[in-house]
Design an enzyme around this catalytic site. Structure first.
Site, short mmCIF file in Angstrom:
data_model
loop_
_atom_site.label_atom_id
_atom_site.label_comp_id
_atom_site.label_asym_id
_atom_site.label_seq_id
_atom_site.Cartn_x
_atom_site.Cartn_y
_atom_site.Cartn_z
N SER A 48 0.81 -1.22 0.00
CA SER A 48 0.00 0.00 0.00
C SER A 48 0.85 1.27 0.00
CB SER A 48 -0.94 0.01 1.21
OG SER A 48 -0.19 -0.06 2.42
N GLU A 160 16.36 -15.81 8.91
CA GLU A 160 16.06 -15.14 10.18
C GLU A 160 16.41 -16.00 11.39
OE1 GLU A 160 12.27 -12.84 12.34
OE2 GLU A 160 12.19 -13.40 10.22
#
Length: 269
Positions: A48, A160
């Site tokens: 967005s 990660e």
């Protein structure tokens, strides 16, 4: 308009093993602009945030919008979202979905960044939010997943909370760009969240985070000032101190009299 050079996938891959790239997760236009001015190489962004304004203020960072796991279901869903993200100014997409979906995206020429080690959306399979790869068996599984992701066509992978020695060995044996989040400097890029770097996170800071500022304290100070200013405004309104004459638009006396005379006629006063 001045043209800016933005790295391509080929450019990033050519840097593998040569230097450490920088990557930040940014979620606002202000953070994106700061990343641009700070010379950050790669930014992870919510889709967005992308668009003409984003690219106007952050023309050079390589942007990886996240196709968040669970927001999309079918390969077609992921394809539509990926094409929309690229059209809006993204350079690649993050995808933690199945290898089949990664292959489908890659078949269409969409650069994909995958995820290895601790994958938050799938952490239940590895024991929750904890380090992964601390045993030979667990490290071997990450290596297996790395090769599978590479074969599916991903050009990069976030790795990660994996022991640095394990991540370094994996990074040196894969063609993918390996992006470390708490996995050491043996990878190709170092990745942190802007909220952690800025000290804006009020929750737990992960072990791998490094805090460079204290935005939380500054936000608290600004909120106190905000409340104080609103309170003073309300007090001024109630006491008549606001508005003052200087806050109003004036009118010539003759024009005001003419208006009031007309109003008196029309209202019968």
């Amino acid at each position: 308009m001045k043209k800016h050079k933005r790295a391509t996938v080929a450019d990033l891959l050519s840097e593998k093993g040569k230097r450490q790239l920088t990557m930040l997760r940014v979620t606002s236009l202000e953070e994106a602009e700061a990343a641009e001015k700070a010379g950050i190489d790669i930014v992870s962004v919510p889709p967005s945030l992308l668009g003409p304004v984003f690219r106007e203020i952050a023309p050079t960072p390589f942007a990886i919008p996240g196709l968040e796991y669970g927001d999309h279901v079918s390969a077609e869903d992921y394809l539509r979202a990926a094409f929309a993200a690229l059209k809006a100014g993204g350079d690649a997409v993050y995808c933690a979905a199945s290898l089949q979906i990664v292959r489908r995206l890659r078949d269409e020429g969409i650069p994909v960044c995958g995820h290895l080690g601790l994958i938050p959306s799938k952490a239940t399979w590895t024991g929750g939010f904890r380090a992964v790869g601390k045993t030979a068996a667990s490290a071997a599984e990450i290596w297996r997943q790395t090769k599978a992701l590479e074969e599916a066509g991903a050009f990069a992978a976030e790795i990660e909370v994996v022991p640095g020695d394990v991540a370094a060995a994996i990074s040196s044996n894969t063609s993918m760009l390996m992006i470390s989040m708490g996995a050491g400097s043996g990878c190709d890029a170092q990745y942190l969240f802007a909220d952690d770097v800025l000290g804006a996170n009020r929750d737990h800071y992960p072990r791998h985070a490094k805090v460079y500022r204290n935005f939380a304290a500054e936000h608290d100070r600004l909120q106190r000032e905000r409340i104080a200013a609103f309170t003073e405004f309300a007090d001024d309104v109630r006491s008549g101190a606001y508005p003052e004459k200087r806050h109003l638009v004036g009118i010539d006396e003759s024009e005001l009299k003419a208006f009031l005379d007309r109003l008196a006629v029309e209202t019968g006063e």
